[in-house]
Scaffold this motif. Structure first.
Motif, PDB file in Angstrom:
ATOM      1  N   SER A 121       0.586  -0.748  -0.188  1.00  0.00           N
ATOM      2  CA  SER A 121       0.289   0.219  -0.395  1.00  0.00           C
ATOM      3  C   SER A 121       0.806   1.704   0.345  1.00  0.00           C
ATOM      4  O   SER A 121       0.228   2.486   0.181  1.00  0.00           O
ATOM      5  N   LEU A 122       2.238   1.364   0.298  1.00  0.00           N
ATOM      6  CA  LEU A 122       3.263   2.271  -0.285  1.00  0.00           C
ATOM      7  C   LEU A 122       3.048   3.075  -1.101  1.00  0.00           C
ATOM      8  O   LEU A 122       3.098   2.661  -1.989  1.00  0.00           O
ATOM      9  N   SER A 123       2.630   4.279  -1.174  1.00  0.00           N
ATOM     10  CA  SER A 123       1.900   5.665  -1.765  1.00  0.00           C
ATOM     11  C   SER A 123       3.420   6.975  -1.758  1.00  0.00           C
ATOM     12  O   SER A 123       3.127   7.450  -3.155  1.00  0.00           O
ATOM     13  N   LEU A 124       4.042   7.551  -0.554  1.00  0.00           N
ATOM     14  CA  LEU A 124       4.691   8.107  -0.147  1.00  0.00           C
ATOM     15  C   LEU A 124       6.335   7.282   0.208  1.00  0.00           C
ATOM     16  O   LEU A 124       5.714   7.669   1.586  1.00  0.00           O
ATOM     17  N   LEU A 125       7.481   7.950  -0.230  1.00  0.00           N
ATOM     18  CA  LEU A 125       8.537   7.655   0.224  1.00  0.00           C
ATOM     19  C   LEU A 125       9.531   8.759   0.229  1.00  0.00           C
ATOM     20  O   LEU A 125       9.289   9.986  -0.806  1.00  0.00           O
ATOM     21  N   ARG A 126       9.972   9.284   1.825  1.00  0.00           N
ATOM     22  CA  ARG A 126      10.191  10.427   1.398  1.00  0.00           C
ATOM     23  C   ARG A 126      12.436   9.939   2.422  1.00  0.00           C
ATOM     24  O   ARG A 126      12.398   9.201   2.886  1.00  0.00           O
ATOM     25  N   ILE A 127      13.178  10.211   1.628  1.00  0.00           N
ATOM     26  CA  ILE A 127      14.595  10.366   1.554  1.00  0.00           C
ATOM     27  C   ILE A 127      14.912  11.966   2.105  1.00  0.00           C
ATOM     28  O   ILE A 127      14.805  12.718   1.458  1.00  0.00           O
ATOM     29  N   GLU A 128      15.484  11.703   3.573  1.00  0.00           N
ATOM     30  CA  GLU A 128      15.920  13.140   3.911  1.00  0.00           C
ATOM     31  C   GLU A 128      17.172  12.716   4.960  1.00  0.00           C
ATOM     32  O   GLU A 128      17.335  12.456   5.642  1.00  0.00           O
ATOM     33  N   ARG A 129      18.238  13.809   4.237  1.00  0.00           N
ATOM     34  CA  ARG A 129      19.301  13.856   4.949  1.00  0.00           C
ATOM     35  C   ARG A 129      20.014  12.650   5.449  1.00  0.00           C
ATOM     36  O   ARG A 129      20.473  12.364   5.670  1.00  0.00           O
ATOM     37  N   CYS A 130      20.342  11.457   3.775  1.00  0.00           N
ATOM     38  CA  CYS A 130      20.858  10.627   4.335  1.00  0.00           C
ATOM     39  C   CYS A 130      22.423  10.681   3.838  1.00  0.00           C
ATOM     40  O   CYS A 130      22.570  10.714   2.656  1.00  0.00           O
ATOM     41  N   ARG A 131      23.190   9.719   4.657  1.00  0.00           N
ATOM     42  CA  ARG A 131      24.464  10.040   4.930  1.00  0.00           C
ATOM     43  C   ARG A 131      24.337   8.985   3.752  1.00  0.00           C
ATOM     44  O   ARG A 131      24.796   7.555   4.165  1.00  0.00           O
ATOM     45  N   LYS A 132      25.699   9.300   3.510  1.00  0.00           N
ATOM     46  CA  LYS A 132      27.002   8.230   2.011  1.00  0.00           C
ATOM     47  C   LYS A 132      26.125   8.492   1.161  1.00  0.00           C
ATOM     48  O   LYS A 132      25.851   7.069   1.040  1.00  0.00           O
ATOM     49  N   MET A 133      24.765   8.458   0.839  1.00  0.00           N
ATOM     50  CA  MET A 133      24.097   7.847   0.104  1.00  0.00           C
ATOM     51  C   MET A 133      24.697   8.474  -1.153  1.00  0.00           C
ATOM     52  O   MET A 133      24.274   9.234  -1.613  1.00  0.00           O
ATOM     53  N   LYS A 134      24.938   7.890  -2.286  1.00  0.00           N
ATOM     54  CA  LYS A 134      26.003   8.762  -3.598  1.00  0.00           C
ATOM     55  C   LYS A 134      24.435   8.104  -4.620  1.00  0.00           C
ATOM     56  O   LYS A 134      24.753   8.597  -5.964  1.00  0.00           O
ATOM     57  N   THR A 135      24.390   7.044  -4.614  1.00  0.00           N
ATOM     58  CA  THR A 135      23.108   6.743  -6.008  1.00  0.00           C
ATOM     59  C   THR A 135      21.707   6.119  -5.318  1.00  0.00           C
ATOM     60  O   THR A 135      21.031   5.380  -4.346  1.00  0.00           O
ATOM     61  N   PHE A 136      20.965   6.309  -6.177  1.00  0.00           N
ATOM     62  CA  PHE A 136      19.154   5.548  -5.538  1.00  0.00           C
ATOM     63  C   PHE A 136      18.476   6.058  -7.128  1.00  0.00           C
ATOM     64  O   PHE A 136      19.180   6.099  -7.894  1.00  0.00           O
ATOM     65  N   SER A 182      24.680  10.623  -8.277  1.00  0.00           N
ATOM     66  CA  SER A 182      23.224  10.009  -9.493  1.00  0.00           C
ATOM     67  C   SER A 182      22.291   9.056  -9.305  1.00  0.00           C
ATOM     68  O   SER A 182      22.254   8.858  -7.991  1.00  0.00           O
ATOM     69  N   LEU A 183      21.097   9.086 -10.450  1.00  0.00           N
ATOM     70  CA  LEU A 183      20.278   7.896 -10.059  1.00  0.00           C
ATOM     71  C   LEU A 183      20.301   7.339 -11.362  1.00  0.00           C
ATOM     72  O   LEU A 183      20.643   7.115 -12.323  1.00  0.00           O
ATOM     73  N   SER A 184      19.773   6.040 -10.607  1.00  0.00           N
ATOM     74  CA  SER A 184      19.626   4.854 -11.437  1.00  0.00           C
ATOM     75  C   SER A 184      19.162   4.937 -12.037  1.00  0.00           C
ATOM     76  O   SER A 184      18.033   5.017 -12.110  1.00  0.00           O
ATOM     77  N   GLU A 185      19.610   3.791 -13.052  1.00  0.00           N
ATOM     78  CA  GLU A 185      18.476   4.077 -14.347  1.00  0.00           C
ATOM     79  C   GLU A 185      16.789   3.069 -13.750  1.00  0.00           C
ATOM     80  O   GLU A 185      16.107   3.313 -14.559  1.00  0.00           O
ATOM     81  N   GLU A 186      17.302   1.933 -13.472  1.00  0.00           N
ATOM     82  CA  GLU A 186      16.535   1.905 -12.922  1.00  0.00           C
ATOM     83  C   GLU A 186      16.817   1.714 -11.326  1.00  0.00           C
ATOM     84  O   GLU A 186      16.542   1.655 -10.780  1.00  0.00           O
ATOM     85  N   GLY A 187      15.037   0.275 -10.979  1.00  0.00           N
ATOM     86  CA  GLY A 187      14.430   0.376  -9.490  1.00  0.00           C
ATOM     87  C   GLY A 187      14.014   1.224  -8.801  1.00  0.00           C
ATOM     88  O   GLY A 187      12.639   0.903  -8.155  1.00  0.00           O
ATOM     89  N   TRP A 188      13.529   2.109 -10.422  1.00  0.00           N
ATOM     90  CA  TRP A 188      12.467   2.949  -9.825  1.00  0.00           C
ATOM     91  C   TRP A 188      10.619   2.854  -9.987  1.00  0.00           C
ATOM     92  O   TRP A 188      10.973   1.585 -10.964  1.00  0.00           O
ATOM     93  N   PRO A 189       9.897   2.881  -9.200  1.00  0.00           N
ATOM     94  CA  PRO A 189       8.136   2.616  -9.525  1.00  0.00           C
ATOM     95  C   PRO A 189       7.643   2.634 -10.498  1.00  0.00           C
ATOM     96  O   PRO A 189       8.174   3.567 -11.631  1.00  0.00           O
ATOM     97  N   SER A 190       7.233   1.907 -11.152  1.00  0.00           N
ATOM     98  CA  SER A 190       6.496   1.531 -12.330  1.00  0.00           C
ATOM     99  C   SER A 190       5.215   2.472 -12.421  1.00  0.00           C
ATOM    100  O   SER A 190       4.922   3.511 -13.385  1.00  0.00           O
ATOM    101  N   ASN A 191       4.808   2.902 -11.493  1.00  0.00           N
ATOM    102  CA  ASN A 191       3.611   3.613 -11.404  1.00  0.00           C
ATOM    103  C   ASN A 191       3.857   5.255 -11.077  1.00  0.00           C
ATOM    104  O   ASN A 191       3.168   6.095  -9.835  1.00  0.00           O
ATOM    105  N   LEU A 192       5.473   6.245 -11.034  1.00  0.00           N
ATOM    106  CA  LEU A 192       5.464   6.708 -10.323  1.00  0.00           C
ATOM    107  C   LEU A 192       4.853   8.159 -10.671  1.00  0.00           C
ATOM    108  O   LEU A 192       4.470   8.225 -12.062  1.00  0.00           O
TER     109      LEU A 192
END
Length: 734
Positions: free
Chosen positions: A500-515, A537-547
Motif C-alpha cells: 500500500s506504500l504510496s509516499l517515500l521521503r528520503i532526507e539527510r541520508c549520509r553517504k548515499m551516493k546513488t538512488f 546520481s540516479l539509477s536508471e533502474e529500480g524506480w516504481p513503475s507507477n511513479l
C-alpha cells in the motif's frame, strides 16, 4: 451555565451536565463540531437559518444594506466581516435605546458610547490596538456590562474596576500590556479572565480579591514568572487555571484547597516553597489534559503516590516531565511507579525520565483506551516497555532514547500471550536513537505485527543497518519517511513488501551516493528526496513503475541528473540548492530528454544561480500544463524560444531581476488560462501585444512598475489585458 439555565444534578458538576447537553444537541444536528474538534462547536446551517427567522428583529448582522428600522430596534447586533463607515447607519445605530449586545464595531468617539448605557455585551476585537484612553475610560461608564472583550489593546484604564457587574473580561493578544491595574480586584462578580498571549509580567496582588473567579487563563503569557497568589484559598471557586507557555516555576501553596478545580493543564512541582505533588491528591475533579513538570523536585516517593492519579477518572491526557539534570535512576523509577494513572487514560507522554527501565504499568493491556504514547529524551533507558499490548494504541513517538541498542521481544509483550501486537497502531515514529542497531520482530497471527500501520518515520538512527532493519511486511503502510540515517536503510527497501506504500521521503541520508539502491515497491506514486548532499546520481533502474510525483530539495548535484527515464512522472519539483554549492548555470534543462515528456506540472524554486530556462528543451514537454518559477534570482527574462504551447497556468514569484516577459513567449500559449506574477519589482511592463485570448485570470502582486500600467481604462498595458475575465492586483479585483 452563565444564564443559570442548567438544572443541577446530585452527582454531576454543572460542567458535566453542560457537556451532556452539548453532546445531545450535536447528536440531534443542532450543533456540529468545528473541523472535528470537540472543544469547538458551531451551529448547523439549517438551525442557524431557523434561529435567525425565530429571532425576528431582535438579532441583526449589520451590513451596509441594513434598514434603519432594524438597526434602531435590534437588541443584539454584530458586524463581523463588515466595516461600517456610512454616517447614516452609524447615526441609526447610536440612536438604538434597547441595544444589549454589540460585537466588533469600531467606536469613533466618546459620544457614540454615551448613548449605549444599557449594553451588556461589548467586543472591541476588530479594532486597532491604538485607542485613546478617553474612549477606554468612556467604556468604563457602561455600568451594566457583563461581558467585555478588549483583546489586542495596548493598555487598560484604571477605571476598569468600576464595572462592578462585569463577569467576563477578555484581554487576549495584548502584546504591549505588561501589567493590570490594582483596581481589577474591585470586579467582585468577575468569573472569567483571559489574558492569553499577552505580555503580562506580574499579576497584581488584588487578583486574590476575585473570590467569584471561575476561570483564569494565562496561556502563552511567556513573560509571567510568578502568579502573585500567596494562598490558593483566596480563589476557592476557581475551576480552571491555565498557565501553559508561561515561565511560572512554582504554584501557590495549598493548591489542594481548590477543591472545585477541574482544568489544570500544567502543574509545577515546587522546589522549595511551591506546591508539593501530593497537593494533586485532593483535586478530585480534574478533567482533560494534565502536564506535571518539575518531577525532579519530588522529595518523597510517598508524595507521588498521594497525588492519587489512579483515581482521577476524568484525566484523558497525562504528561510527566523531569527537567534539568536527570536524577538518580532508582528515585525516578519509584516516582514513576507512584504516578500510575487511571486505566481510562487516552494519551501518555514521558519526558526526560532518568530511570533505566519504565514502570510495569507503562504498556499494560488494562489501559484499553490508550491511543497515543510519547517517550521523549529518556536518556538512561536501555529497554522499551511492552507497548504492543495496548489494544487501542494508534500513535507512538519514541525520541532520544540514547541507551537503546536493540528493540526485541520486550517491545511487543511482557511475556504474556498477545496474538496480534500493535493491532491498532497507525503512526510510528522513531528519532534520535543514536545507538540503536537492531530491530527484531516477532511472529504473530493474522499477518504479523503492525498490520494497520499507515505511516512509519525513522529519523537520525545512524547505526540502524542490515537486511532486516525494516519490517519485512507492512500491508497497510502508505507513508515511509527515512531521515538522517545511513544508506543501508534505504537500500534495504528492496527486501520489503509494502503493497500500500504510496509516499517515500528520503532526507539527510549520509553517504548515499546513488538512488535507488535496489528495486522500490511498485505502488509508490510520490518520492521526496531532501538534502542528500552526497547523492551524485540516479539509477536508471529500480524506480516504481507507477511513479507520478518527484520532489527534489537541497541536493547538491540534482541539476545534473537525467530524469528522462521516469516515463510515468507527471509532477516534478526542483527546490532549493545552497548557493555556495552550485556552479553558475546558463540554462536548464541542459538538453532535450533530461526531463520526462509526460510531465504535467513543473516547479523550479530557489535555484539562485540559474540564469534562464532552456525553451528548446522545454518545448518537448508536450503534456505540460502548469509551470511555476519561484525565487530564481538571476533570471532576467523568459526564454525567447517560448514555452510549451500546452500550458494552462504560469506562476512567476519573487524574480527580482526579471525585466521582460518576452512577447514571443506568450504568442503561442493559446491554452493559457491563469497567469500569476508576484514580487517582480523590476518587471517593467507586459508584452507589447495582446495576451492570449484564452487567459481568464491575471493576478499581479507587489510589482510596483507593473501596477500603474495595468490600471483599468488608463494604464498603458490596459489594452493588452482588457479581455481577461478576472484581474486581481495586490489582492483587489479591478
Amino acid at each position: 451555565m452563565a444564564q443559570d439555565l442548567m438544572q443541577p444534578h446530585k452527582t454531576k458538576t454543572l460542567e458535566e451536565v453542560g457537556e451532556e447537553y452539548i453532546k445531545d444537541l450535536v447528536s440531534r444536528s443542532f450543533f456540529k463540531y468545528w473541523r472535528g474538534r470537540e472543544d469547538r462547536i458551531t451551529m448547523h446551517d439549517l438551525v442557524n437559518d431557523l434561529a435567525m427567522f425565530a429571532s425576528g428583529e431582535c438579532c441583526l448582522r449589520l451590513t451596509d444594506k441594513s434598514s434603519d428600522v432594524l438597526i434602531r430596534n435590534a437588541r443584539h447586533i454584530s458586524c463581523f466581516k463588515c466595516n461600517i463607515t456610512d454616517e447614516k447607519i452609524l447615526k441609526d445605530l447610536y440612536e438604538n435605546k434597547v441595544l444589549r449586545t454589540l460585537l466588533t464595531l469600531e467606536m469613533h468617539s466618546v459620544e457614540h458610547l454615551r448613548s449605549m448605557q444599557f449594553l451588556r455585551v461589548l467586543s472591541f476585537t476588530a479594532v486597532f490596538a491604538t485607542i485613546k484612553m478617553e474612549l477606554l475610560n468612556s467604556i468604563c461608564n457602561l455600568k451594566l456590562l457583563r461581558y467585555l472583550d478588549l483583546s489586542r489593546l495596548e493598555e487598560i484604564p484604571d477605571k476598569i474596576g468600576t464595572l462592578y457587574n462585569l463577569q467576563t473580561l477578555l484581554l487576549r493578544f495584548c502584546s504591549r500590556l505588561t501589567s493590570l491595574p490594582d483596581s481589577i480586584g474591585n470586579l467582585k462578580h468577575l468569573r472569567y479572565l483571559d489574558l492569553s498571549y499577552s505580555s503580562i509580567e506580574k499579576l497584581p496582588d488584588t487578583i486574590c480579591q476575585l473570590h467569584e473567579l471561575h476561570t483564569l487563563i494565562l496561556n502563552r503569557c511567556w513573560k509571567l514568572t510568578q502568579l502573585s497568589i500567596n494562598n490558593a484559598t483566596d480563589l476557592i471557586n476557581l475551576r480552571c487555571l491555565d498557565i501553559r507557555g508561561t515561565g511560572v516555576r512554582e504554584l501557590p501553596r495549598q493548591m489542594s484547597k481548590l477543591e472545585n478545580l477541574q482544568k489544570l493543564p500544567k502543574f509545577v512541582v515546587g522546589k522549595d516553597s511551591g506546591s508539593n505533588i501530593k497537593e494533586l491528591g485532593k483535586l478530585k475533579h480534574l478533567h482533560g489534559y494534565l502536564n506535571i513538570e518539575g518531577l525532579e523536585n519530588v522529595v518523597s516517593v510517598k508524595d507521588a503516590r498521594k497525588a492519587n492519579l489512579i483515581d482521577k477518572v476524568h484525566i484523558t491526557e497525562l504528561s510527566l516531565a523531569w527537567s534539568g539534570e536527570i536524577g538518580g535512576s532508582v528515585e525516578a523509577r519509584e516516582v514513576l511507579d507512584g504516578l500510575r494513572p487511571h486505566p481510562d487514560l487516552k494519551a501518555l507522554s514521558i519526558y526526560n525520565y532518568g530511570g533505566t527501565t519504565f514502570s510495569d504499568w507503562v504498556g499494560r493491556p488494562s489501559f484499553s483506551c490508550m491511543k497515543g504514547v510519547r517517550l521523549i529524551d529518556c536518556k538512561n533507558c536501555f529497554m522499551l516497555p511492552p507497548l504492543g499490548q495496548l489494544p487501542s494504541l494508534e500513535r507512538l513517538n519514541i525520541r532520544g532514547l540514547d541507551k537503546v541498542v536493540r528493540i526485541g521481544d520486550e517491545f511487543y509483550s511482557d511475556g504474556s500471550v498477545i496474538t496480534k501486537p500493535f493491532k491498532s497502531l497507525k503512526f510510528l515514529y522513531f528519532s534520535g536513537m543514536e545507538e540503536w542497531k537492531e530491530w527484531a520482530f516477532v511472529e504473530a497471527e493474522d499477518g504479523g505485527v503492525f498490520t494497520n500501520l499507515k505511516e512509519l518515520r525513522l529519523g537520525d538512527c545512524p547505526k540502524l543497518k542490515g537486511a532486516s532493519c525494516l519490517p519485512d511486511y507492512l500491508p497497510s503502510l502508505e507513508t515511509l519517511r527515512i531521515e538522517g540515517t545511513g544508506h543501508h536503510l534505504v537500500a534495504s527497501l528492496s527486501n520489503c513488501r509494502y503493497p500500500s506504500l504510496s509516499l517515500l521521503r528520503i532526507e539527510r541520508c549520509r553517504k548515499m551516493k546513488t538512488f535507488p539502491g535496489g528495486t522500490l515497491p511498485s505502488t509508490i506514486q510520490k518520492i521526496e528526496i531532501r538534502e542528500c548532499h552526497e547523492l551524485v546520481s540516479l539509477s536508471e533502474e529500480g524506480w516504481p513503475s507507477n511513479l507520478k510525483s518527484l520532489a527534489i530539495r537541497g541536493c547538491r548535484h540534482m541539476m545534473q541528473w537525467n530524469l528522462g527515464m521516469l516515463t510515468s512522472l507527471t509532477s516534478l519539483e526542483i527546490n532549493f540548492i545552497y548557493e555556495e554549492e552550485m556552479e553558475e548555470m546558463d540554462a536548464y534543462p541542459k538538453e532535450e530528454g533530461q526531463l520526462p515528456t509526460t510531465l504535467i506540472s513543473l516547479r523550479f524554486c530557489t535555484i539562485k544561480k540559474l540564469k534562464s530556462l532552456n525553451g528548446s528543451a522545454l518545448h518537448h514537454l508536450t503534456s505540460l500544463q502548469s509551470l511555476s518559477i519561484e525565487e530564481c534570482r538571476q533570471i532576467q527574462c523568459l526564454p525567447q524560444q517560448g514555452l510549451p504551447t500546452t500550458l494552462t497556468s504560469l506562476h512567476l514569484h519573487n524574480l527580482p531581476n526579471l525585466k521582460s516577459l518576452n512577447g514571443d513567449t506568450f504568442r503561442h500559449l493559446t491554452s493559457l488560462q491563469k497567469l500569476t506574477i508576484e514580487f517582480c519589482e523590476q518587471l517593467q511592463c507586459l508584452p507589447q501585444e495582446r495576451l492570449p485570448e484564452s487567459l481568464s485570470e491575471l493576478k499581479i502582486r507587489e510589482c510596483p512598475l507593473l501596477k500603474p500600467r495595468c490600471e483599468r481604462g488608463i494604464g498603458e498595458d490596459w489594452p493588452y489585458i482588457r479581455h481577461i475575465t478576472r484581474i486581481v492586483i495586490d489582492g483587489y479585483d479591478i
